[in-house]
Write a protein that holds these residues in place. Structure first.
Motif, PDB file in Angstrom:
ATOM      1  N   LYS A  34      -2.813  -5.919  -5.249  1.00  9.03           N
ATOM      2  CA  LYS A  34      -3.950  -6.641  -5.777  1.00  9.03           C
ATOM      3  C   LYS A  34      -3.500  -7.626  -6.856  1.00  9.03           C
ATOM      4  O   LYS A  34      -3.245  -7.228  -7.974  1.00  9.03           O
ATOM      5  N   PRO A  35      -3.417  -8.910  -6.483  1.00  8.69           N
ATOM      6  CA  PRO A  35      -3.054  -9.909  -7.493  1.00  8.69           C
ATOM      7  C   PRO A  35      -4.120  -9.983  -8.578  1.00  8.69           C
ATOM      8  O   PRO A  35      -5.300  -9.767  -8.328  1.00  8.69           O
ATOM      9  N   LYS A  36      -3.705 -10.289  -9.785  1.00  9.51           N
ATOM     10  CA  LYS A  36      -4.622 -10.351 -10.915  1.00  9.51           C
ATOM     11  C   LYS A  36      -5.382 -11.666 -10.962  1.00  9.51           C
ATOM     12  O   LYS A  36      -6.404 -11.775 -11.614  1.00  9.51           O
ATOM     13  N   LYS A  37      -4.879 -12.704 -10.291  1.00 12.77           N
ATOM     14  CA  LYS A  37      -5.480 -14.025 -10.324  1.00 12.77           C
ATOM     15  C   LYS A  37      -5.826 -14.459  -8.905  1.00 12.77           C
ATOM     16  O   LYS A  37      -5.327 -13.915  -7.933  1.00 12.77           O
ATOM     17  N   GLN A  71       7.913 -18.433  -4.170  1.00  8.60           N
ATOM     18  CA  GLN A  71       8.524 -17.297  -4.863  1.00  8.60           C
ATOM     19  C   GLN A  71       7.682 -16.882  -6.066  1.00  8.60           C
ATOM     20  O   GLN A  71       7.518 -15.695  -6.338  1.00  8.60           O
ATOM     21  N   CYS A  72       7.150 -17.861  -6.780  1.00  7.13           N
ATOM     22  CA  CYS A  72       6.287 -17.556  -7.924  1.00  7.13           C
ATOM     23  C   CYS A  72       5.032 -16.816  -7.456  1.00  7.13           C
ATOM     24  O   CYS A  72       4.622 -15.830  -8.065  1.00  7.13           O
ATOM     25  N   LEU A  73       4.434 -17.277  -6.365  1.00  8.13           N
ATOM     26  CA  LEU A  73       3.232 -16.616  -5.838  1.00  8.13           C
ATOM     27  C   LEU A  73       3.544 -15.188  -5.397  1.00  8.13           C
ATOM     28  O   LEU A  73       2.754 -14.273  -5.638  1.00  8.13           O
ATOM     29  N   ARG A  74       4.682 -14.988  -4.780  1.00  8.06           N
ATOM     30  CA  ARG A  74       5.079 -13.628  -4.372  1.00  8.06           C
ATOM     31  C   ARG A  74       5.247 -12.726  -5.590  1.00  8.06           C
ATOM     32  O   ARG A  74       4.864 -11.562  -5.568  1.00  8.06           O
ATOM     33  N   GLY A  77       2.128 -11.302  -6.656  1.00  3.97           N
ATOM     34  CA  GLY A  77       1.533 -10.314  -5.765  1.00  3.97           C
ATOM     35  C   GLY A  77       0.909 -10.870  -4.509  1.00  3.97           C
ATOM     36  O   GLY A  77       0.269 -10.137  -3.754  1.00  3.97           O
ATOM     37  N   PHE A  78       1.086 -12.158  -4.242  1.00  3.54           N
ATOM     38  CA  PHE A  78       0.514 -12.761  -3.045  1.00  3.54           C
ATOM     39  C   PHE A  78       1.515 -12.692  -1.891  1.00  3.54           C
ATOM     40  O   PHE A  78       2.716 -12.771  -2.111  1.00  3.54           O
ATOM     41  N   ASN A  79       1.006 -12.548  -0.683  1.00  2.49           N
ATOM     42  CA  ASN A  79       1.843 -12.525   0.499  1.00  2.49           C
ATOM     43  C   ASN A  79       1.847 -13.919   1.139  1.00  2.49           C
ATOM     44  O   ASN A  79       0.937 -14.262   1.869  1.00  2.49           O
ATOM     45  N   VAL A  80       2.843 -14.711   0.791  1.00  8.17           N
ATOM     46  CA  VAL A  80       2.965 -16.062   1.351  1.00  8.17           C
ATOM     47  C   VAL A  80       4.307 -16.257   1.981  1.00  8.17           C
ATOM     48  O   VAL A  80       5.261 -15.608   1.664  1.00  8.17           O
TER      49      VAL A  80
END
Length: 80
Positions: A34-37, A71-74, A77-80
């Motif tokens: 669960k990403p915070k943003k 990489q920053c998004l990963r 906590g995001f799956n990209v």
């Protein structure tokens, strides 16, 4: 005292190392899922650099910045 002996040993059972590890892995997994943003608000610095590069140079010339943003998004906590 009516002849009953009481034990001084603790009757509580401590969790095994495996149970403790399972709990910590589960908590870590939940935090990672669960990403915070919202994805649009995560990593504004890399997003800005990526977007400016794409507008000025085209997507093909900006692969390093695109990958840095992914990489920053990963890491968030995001799956990209």
């Amino acid at each position: 005292m009516g002849g009953l002996l009481t034990s001084t040993a603790s009757s509580t059972v401590s969790p095994s190392a495996t149970e403790v590890n399972r709990e910590s892995v589960t908590k870590t997994s939940e935090q990672n899922e669960k990403p915070k943003k919202k994805i649009c608000c995560a990593c504004p610095d890399t997003k800005k650099l990526r977007d400016e590069c794409i507008v000025e140079n085209g997507e093909d010339a900006c692969s390093k910045l695109i990958e840095a943003h992914k990489q920053c998004l990963r890491a968030e906590g995001f799956n990209v």
